[in-house]
Scaffold this active site. Structure first.
Site, PDB file in Angstrom:
ATOM      1  N   ASP A 197       0.810  -1.219   0.000  1.00 37.14           N
ATOM      2  CA  ASP A 197       0.000   0.000   0.000  1.00 37.14           C
ATOM      3  C   ASP A 197       0.842   1.266   0.000  1.00 37.14           C
ATOM      4  OD1 ASP A 197       0.924  -0.483   2.562  1.00 37.14           O
ATOM      5  OD2 ASP A 197      -1.011  -0.248   3.563  1.00 37.14           O
ATOM      6  N   ASP A 229       6.925   3.971   3.469  1.00 39.39           N
ATOM      7  CA  ASP A 229       7.151   4.965   4.520  1.00 39.39           C
ATOM      8  C   ASP A 229       8.626   4.880   4.942  1.00 39.39           C
ATOM      9  OD1 ASP A 229       6.908   6.739   6.610  1.00 39.39           O
ATOM     10  OD2 ASP A 229       5.601   5.508   7.825  1.00 39.39           O
ATOM     11  N   VAL A 273      -2.024   8.635   6.608  1.00 42.42           N
ATOM     12  CA  VAL A 273      -3.226   8.570   5.777  1.00 42.42           C
ATOM     13  C   VAL A 273      -3.971   7.260   6.015  1.00 42.42           C
ATOM     14  CG1 VAL A 273      -2.360  10.103   3.971  1.00 42.42           C
ATOM     15  CG2 VAL A 273      -1.896   7.644   3.812  1.00 42.42           C
ATOM     16  N   ARG A 312     -10.363   1.349   6.772  1.00 42.79           N
ATOM     17  CA  ARG A 312      -9.895   0.749   5.522  1.00 42.79           C
ATOM     18  C   ARG A 312     -10.944   0.845   4.417  1.00 42.79           C
ATOM     19  NH1 ARG A 312      -5.231  -2.107   6.742  1.00 42.79           N
ATOM     20  NH2 ARG A 312      -5.153  -3.147   8.745  1.00 42.79           N
TER      21      ARG A 312
HETATM   22  P1  IMP Z   1       7.350   0.983   6.080  1.00 40.67           P
HETATM   23  O1  IMP Z   1       7.914  -0.371   6.431  1.00 40.67           O
HETATM   24  O2  IMP Z   1       7.677   2.006   7.138  1.00 40.67           O
HETATM   25  O3  IMP Z   1       7.676   1.451   4.702  1.00 40.67           O
HETATM   26  O4  IMP Z   1       5.799   0.888   6.262  1.00 40.67           O
HETATM   27  C1  IMP Z   1       5.036   0.181   5.467  1.00 40.67           C
HETATM   28  C2  IMP Z   1       3.742  -0.234   6.136  1.00 40.67           C
HETATM   29  O5  IMP Z   1       3.342   0.605   7.231  1.00 40.67           O
HETATM   30  C3  IMP Z   1       2.674  -0.091   5.106  1.00 40.67           C
HETATM   31  O6  IMP Z   1       2.487  -1.309   4.424  1.00 40.67           O
HETATM   32  C4  IMP Z   1       1.460   0.322   5.907  1.00 40.67           C
HETATM   33  O7  IMP Z   1       0.729  -0.813   6.284  1.00 40.67           O
HETATM   34  C5  IMP Z   1       1.998   1.006   7.125  1.00 40.67           C
HETATM   35  N1  IMP Z   1       1.933   2.482   6.985  1.00 40.67           N
HETATM   36  C6  IMP Z   1       2.936   3.344   6.736  1.00 40.67           C
HETATM   37  N2  IMP Z   1       2.513   4.620   6.652  1.00 40.67           N
HETATM   38  C7  IMP Z   1       1.179   4.569   6.855  1.00 40.67           C
HETATM   39  C8  IMP Z   1       0.137   5.572   6.876  1.00 40.67           C
HETATM   40  O8  IMP Z   1       0.335   6.787   6.666  1.00 40.67           O
HETATM   41  N3  IMP Z   1      -1.123   5.108   7.118  1.00 40.67           N
HETATM   42  C9  IMP Z   1      -1.419   3.794   7.328  1.00 40.67           C
HETATM   43  N4  IMP Z   1      -0.488   2.838   7.301  1.00 40.67           N
HETATM   44  C10 IMP Z   1       0.806   3.216   7.080  1.00 40.67           C
HETATM   45 MG    MG Z   2       0.894  -2.782   5.275  1.00 45.33          MG
END
Ligand code: IMP
Ligand code: MG
Length: 185
Positions: A106, A109, A159, A171
């Site tokens: 999705d 981050d 978000v 969701r």
């Molecule tokens: P990362 O490992 O930090 O890149 O995060 C990835 C996962 O964190 C995504 O697959 C999302 O499920 C969750 N995530 C990151 N940012 C957001 C946000 O702004 N809203 C909701 N879920 C988020």
């Molecule tokens: Mg996720």
């Protein structure tokens, strides 16, 4: 639910249009690659739960022979809004050697989730491994990750909607929105 929304960032029309364009790009790359190689199917590795609505819309725009596998990674337990480090919650498929793999998530981050899954799959020696995210935050950690397909670059805000959650809620909102600060706490 509606009254918790602060701002609509991406509406339904823009989501549908962009998802269709991403599918065209993916299908066209797949056809180009196929002329040089022998596989005849695509394996989609989707990371639930956040990617499920995006996945459902994307695959219906992709007229290719495909299998879909889900790999569950937990990084935002409960009400936290910053990553605690990814952890594999489901089993990872072990038959991805020499396959054409597309990882779908999705949002990018910290980038840790995608990198974690890519390492696990990459170790099996897929013929091609591509990565697709609906959203990417305009922050250094996310921009530094090399992904093949990005739906939208967004500001660094938390978000929800179109599959994304806060504490597993929101969701089902059909748009990508931000929440009022008092809701996130
Ligand atoms: P990362 O490992 O930090 O890149 O995060 C990835 C996962 O964190 C995504 O697959 C999302 O499920 C969750 N995530 C990151 N940012 C957001 C946000 O702004 N809203 C909701 N879920 C988020
Ligand atoms: Mg996720």
């Amino acid at each position: 639910m509606e009254r918790d929304i602060e701002e609509v960032l991406i509406n339904q029309e823009k989501l549908a249009e962009r998802v269709g364009a991403l599918a065209e790009e993916i299908a066209s790359d797949y056809e180009d690659d196929r002329s040089e190689h022998v596989w005849d199917e695509l394996t989609i590795i989707a990371i639930p739960t956040g990617s499920l609505i995006f996945l459902a819309d994307l695959i219906r725009c992709l007229p290719l022979k495909m299998r879909i596998r889900l790999v569950t990674v937990s990084s935002y337990p409960g009400r936290s809004t910053s990553t605690q480090g990814p952890e594999l919650v489901s089993q990872i498929p072990e038959d991805l050697g020499n396959q054409y793999v597309l990882i779908v998530d999705d949002i990018l981050d910290s980038g840790k989730t995608i990198q974690f899954v890519r390492e696990l799959i990459g170790a099996q020696g897929p013929a091609v491994m591509r990565t697709c995210v609906l959203l990417r935050k305009k922050i250094a950690s996310a921009m530094a990750v090399d992904v093949d397909y990005v739906g939208f670059d967004i500001e660094d805000r938390f978000v929800v909607g179109y599959g994304l959650d806060f504490d597993d809620y929101y969701r089902n909102l059909p748009e990508v929105v931000t929440l009022r600060p008092e809701v996130i706490g």
